[in-house]
Enzyme design. Structure first.
Site, PDB file in Angstrom:
ATOM      1  N   GLN A 182       0.814  -1.216   0.000  1.00 54.31           N
ATOM      2  CA  GLN A 182       0.000   0.000   0.000  1.00 54.31           C
ATOM      3  C   GLN A 182       0.848   1.267   0.000  1.00 54.31           C
ATOM      4  O   GLN A 182       0.336   2.368  -0.264  1.00 54.31           O
ATOM      5  CB  GLN A 182      -0.923   0.014   1.218  1.00 54.31           C
ATOM      6  N   CYS A 214      -5.039   0.743   3.856  1.00 58.03           N
ATOM      7  CA  CYS A 214      -5.114  -0.662   4.244  1.00 58.03           C
ATOM      8  C   CYS A 214      -6.525  -1.217   4.079  1.00 58.03           C
ATOM      9  O   CYS A 214      -6.701  -2.391   3.737  1.00 58.03           O
ATOM     10  CB  CYS A 214      -4.643  -0.845   5.681  1.00 58.03           C
ATOM     11  N   HIS A 268      -5.489  -0.899  12.068  1.00 54.54           N
ATOM     12  CA  HIS A 268      -4.985  -1.426  10.802  1.00 54.54           C
ATOM     13  C   HIS A 268      -5.898  -2.526  10.278  1.00 54.54           C
ATOM     14  O   HIS A 268      -6.306  -3.419  11.035  1.00 54.54           O
ATOM     15  CB  HIS A 268      -3.572  -1.970  11.015  1.00 54.54           C
ATOM     16  N   ASN A 309      -0.841  -9.118   5.130  1.00 60.43           N
ATOM     17  CA  ASN A 309      -0.696  -7.681   5.308  1.00 60.43           C
ATOM     18  C   ASN A 309      -0.533  -7.024   3.941  1.00 60.43           C
ATOM     19  O   ASN A 309      -0.471  -7.696   2.915  1.00 60.43           O
ATOM     20  CB  ASN A 309       0.504  -7.376   6.206  1.00 60.43           C
TER      21      ASN A 309
END
Length: 426
Positions: free
Chosen positions: A189, A206, A358, A378
């Site tokens: 990202q 995110c 997150h 992630n």
């Protein structure tokens, strides 16, 4: 994976990665032009000698030191920083040393060394490393890459009983949707054009990556087609979220449903900042979903049932320094000959609370050495964690799960058309 390490020693010799070879090949010209370069050349030479005397040294995974905290000279630390920067910031002029960043790197290195020494003594279940955030203080890391989901909760939550654990349910012991072909490569990202506005507490995209990963997964499960989808379309076009200043996965699902679908990553690629919505590309619908729902809150068994059926979006707290520098070494057997005994140490059990900041995606779960874990994808690139993933402990004593992982799980719904097609042909 060898390029992840500045030095790999074998039978008394070492090799230098391509970044370092390119850097060193330019030194003859630089030596004639700058006395500073001469000093740096000597520094490199002495530092290489220091590190080559330490078996299994790796600036990223910082391998086994027998349980003792390594004692590093200033020359060695400086060399490690230069090697780290060549890997993580190759466009920068290596002669322009930032002494402040070097000092931050040094402090993080000390933190990592102390933690990993404790891991070698059996006092920690996971290891740290000098990953992409190694030159950031914890305050800088939190300010640049994390947000505040607690202030952006959806007002209407569609809690579903679809995955509510019921008596008699037999759950799979483990599932890894990567092995089942439902997960695309780890994406990055980046910093996503952060705006320094005091009233804006949300940073990053995110939410878009978390939502897209879940949709990519359910689409492959239902249709058999794994398609990388466009986070940039969400960043540019989803007015229900705040682009690079944060958002919610359920709002992203809502946008895609109302839009009739979402474009592919290939057709609408990610650029790391908010742009003007491309309506032509927005109206190309490569993948669609029917609805979205929430897993029952604070129920890891129901969350396990959900993940057994599809990837699930979750929000977690990731503000801790150990999370920032999480690396693990599960893959070390594949990239380093001398450290096989470290394999398997990687399940994150570090301190964290439930100040959710997150968005990530659970793509599986399992158990190792009697410790249950979630496989979490992630969006910080492959130079973080276990090649972009983190295994977080599962079935902890608190109902909200590790770092709040069970507080707000959600998932997209895509109904299978196979049965309808079959019925229509009868």
């Amino acid at each position: 994976m060898l390029s992840h390490s500045p030095l790999f020693l074998y039978k008394g010799s070492f090799s230098i990665p391509k970044e370092s070879i390119k850097l060193l090949s330019s030194l003859p010209i630089l030596l004639m032009a700058s006395p500073v370069a001469i000093a740096l050349f000597l520094l490199f030479s002495s530092a290489f000698a220091v590190v080559s005397s330490v078996p299994c040294q790796d600036v990223l995974t910082l391998s086994k030191q027998g349980g003792a905290v390594p004692v590093r000279s200033d020359e060695e630390v400086r060399m490690l920083y230069l090697e780290w920067r060549a890997k993580n910031h190759p466009a920068e002029n290596y002669l322009d040393l930032n002494e402040y960043r070097l000092e931050v790197f040094k402090e993080n290195l000390q933190f990592v060394d102390e933690h990993n020494a404790a891991a070698d003594r059996g006092e920690q279940s996971f290891r740290l490393g000098m990953n992409r955030f190694a030159d950031l203080t914890n305050e800088e890391y939190r300010a640049r890459f994390l947000g505040n989901f607690s202030q952006m909760r959806s007002t209407s939550r569609k809690i579903s009983s679809r995955y509510l654990l019921r008596e008699g349910d037999n759950l799979l012991d483990s599932i890894d949707w990567r092995e089942n072909g439902a997960v695309v490569q780890v994406k990055n990202q980046a910093r996503c054009g952060m705006l320094i506005i005091p009233s804006m507490v949300f940073v990053g995209s995110c939410w878009a990556f978390s939502a897209v990963a879940a949709i990519e997964g359910i689409n492959q499960i239902v249709t058999g087609n794994l398609i990388s989808l466009s986070e940039q379309e969400l960043v540019d076009c989803d007015s229900g979220n705040r682009a690079c200043n944060g958002g919610l996965m359920d709002n992203a699902f809502k946008f895609i449903i109302n839009n009739g679908g979402i474009n592919s990553e290939q057709n609408y690629p990610y650029i790391g900042q908010k742009g003007t919505c491309n309506t032509t590309k927005k109206n190309v619908h490569v993948v669609s979903i029917d609805s979205y729902e929430y897993v029952p809150r604070n129920n890891e068994k129901s969350l396990q049932k959900a993940v057994a059926n599809q990837p699930v979006t979750v929000v977690i707290e990731s503000a801790g320094r150990a999370f920032q520098l999480y690396r693990s070494v599960r893959f070390i057997q594949k990239i380093n000959f001398c450290c096989e005994s470290l394999a398997g140490k990687g399940i994150f059990t570090g301190a964290c609370e439930i100040a959710l900041d997150h968005g990530v995606t659970i793509v599986g779960y399992g158990t190792e050495n009697d410790k249950d874990y979630w496989i979490v994808k992630n969006s910080w690139g492959e130079n973080w964690g276990e090649s972009g993933y983190i295994r977080m402990e599962r079935n902890i004593a608190y109902s909200f799960g590790k770092c709040g992982i069970a507080m707000y799980p959600s998932y997209p719904v895509k109904e299978s058309t196979n049965l309808l097609n079959l019925i229509s042909k009868i």
